[in-house]
Design a protein around this motif. Sequence first.
Motif, PDB file in Angstrom:
ATOM      1  N   GLN A   2       0.805  -1.231  -0.046  1.00  0.00           N
ATOM      2  CA  GLN A   2      -0.031   0.095  -0.093  1.00  0.00           C
ATOM      3  C   GLN A   2       0.863   1.249   0.039  1.00  0.00           C
ATOM      4  OE1 GLN A   2      -2.440   0.302   3.262  1.00  0.00           O
ATOM      5  NE2 GLN A   2      -3.507   2.187   2.919  1.00  0.00           N
ATOM      6  N   GLU A  11      -5.325  -0.936  -6.491  1.00  0.00           N
ATOM      7  CA  GLU A  11      -6.970  -0.065  -6.564  1.00  0.00           C
ATOM      8  C   GLU A  11      -7.144   0.836  -7.593  1.00  0.00           C
ATOM      9  OE1 GLU A  11      -6.120  -2.683  -2.847  1.00  0.00           O
ATOM     10  OE2 GLU A  11      -4.887  -1.402  -3.939  1.00  0.00           O
ATOM     11  N   GLU A  26     -15.483   4.340  -2.837  1.00  0.00           N
ATOM     12  CA  GLU A  26     -13.939   4.011  -2.640  1.00  0.00           C
ATOM     13  C   GLU A  26     -13.532   4.730  -0.990  1.00  0.00           C
ATOM     14  OE1 GLU A  26      -9.457   4.838  -4.372  1.00  0.00           O
ATOM     15  OE2 GLU A  26     -11.192   5.878  -4.974  1.00  0.00           O
ATOM     16  N   ASN A  32      -6.426  -0.238   0.867  1.00  0.00           N
ATOM     17  CA  ASN A  32      -5.797  -1.331  -0.024  1.00  0.00           C
ATOM     18  C   ASN A  32      -6.710  -2.528   0.174  1.00  0.00           C
ATOM     19  OD1 ASN A  32      -5.468  -1.790   2.907  1.00  0.00           O
ATOM     20  ND2 ASN A  32      -3.725  -2.799   2.747  1.00  0.00           N
ATOM     21  N   TYR A  33      -8.009  -2.284   0.039  1.00  0.00           N
ATOM     22  CA  TYR A  33      -9.243  -3.070   0.377  1.00  0.00           C
ATOM     23  C   TYR A  33      -8.928  -4.601  -0.607  1.00  0.00           C
ATOM     24  CZ  TYR A  33     -11.255  -1.077  -3.755  1.00  0.00           C
ATOM     25  OH  TYR A  33     -11.315  -0.564  -5.336  1.00  0.00           O
ATOM     26  N   CYS A  34      -8.332  -4.171  -1.767  1.00  0.00           N
ATOM     27  CA  CYS A  34      -8.187  -5.432  -2.726  1.00  0.00           C
ATOM     28  C   CYS A  34      -7.078  -6.184  -2.177  1.00  0.00           C
ATOM     29  CB  CYS A  34      -7.997  -4.808  -4.118  1.00  0.00           C
ATOM     30  SG  CYS A  34      -8.007  -6.358  -5.350  1.00  0.00           S
ATOM     31  N   VAL A 205     -14.592  -5.947  -2.666  1.00  0.00           N
ATOM     32  CA  VAL A 205     -13.896  -5.542  -3.548  1.00  0.00           C
ATOM     33  C   VAL A 205     -14.731  -4.684  -4.496  1.00  0.00           C
ATOM     34  CG1 VAL A 205     -12.405  -5.984  -5.279  1.00  0.00           C
ATOM     35  CG2 VAL A 205     -11.999  -7.214  -3.268  1.00  0.00           C
TER      36      VAL A 205
END
Length: 282
Positions: A2, A11, A26, A32-34, A205
Amino acid sequence: MQGSTSEMTVENVILRHSKRGMHILEGYLEKNYCEQAAEEILKLEKGTVFLTTGFYVAGYAETDGPLGTLFLAKALNRLGYRAVIVTDEFCRGYFETEGVETVYAAIDAGGEEYRALLREYRPLGLISIERCGENVEGDYANMRGVSIAGQTARIDRMFEFAKEEGIPTFGVGDGGNEIGMGNLKQVITEKLELVPCRVTVDHLVIATVSNWGAYGIIAYLEMLTGEKLLPEVEQVETYLGKIVDMGSIDGVNKEHVPTVDGFPAEVEREILDGLHGVIASA
């Protein structure tokens, strides 16, 4: 992995060309959700993982969803998992002809059938990629608000049962009516003026196109494991052409053409090239 907002991340890439408010959502997720989703997938024991996709549009399954699901399933198989895709008749032949185990759910299947699937396969995780879920008004509807309840198997019920049993769940969506978007249903209602899906997941995601979200997960899986997993553009184009020949349509223009959500081929290439670039620079 990230970094700052100026640094190119997965992302950043999967949210390019946002047209339907995903850039708004978002702000309600971790940056860094993915990456987090990929990390949690890799924490699963090496066993069966269910994936689901298939969004009904004008008599067919749309092209968004099957591509990302197929290549994520292949990535999981390569990593030692047993990927099983659960879908309905509109995706008949899309996946088993590519060597991925497939289970078909009947449109009228009830809760007991989905509980039975969980008992039979004992999946260690469930992943949804562009699959319609029941909305907060109790219907299954497309982006235009038209009900598709009569053409949608209730696979989202399985996600609710899985959560009851403590099985990790993941969802990829690009609009608000997909399984997993229940995580942000209040924001979607207020900011996007859409009736959102009510079904939640443990890890959400979002992407401009759901396929891109799946590719984003694959990109992180590749960076985290060192295995080459993200498909090349030519592989994606070949498979897209195959499912269009089998009846799949672009969900935006409702035509049997090798495009996804109205984006031309060069944009698909841009996204995959961008993800390969992030991997190369990691």
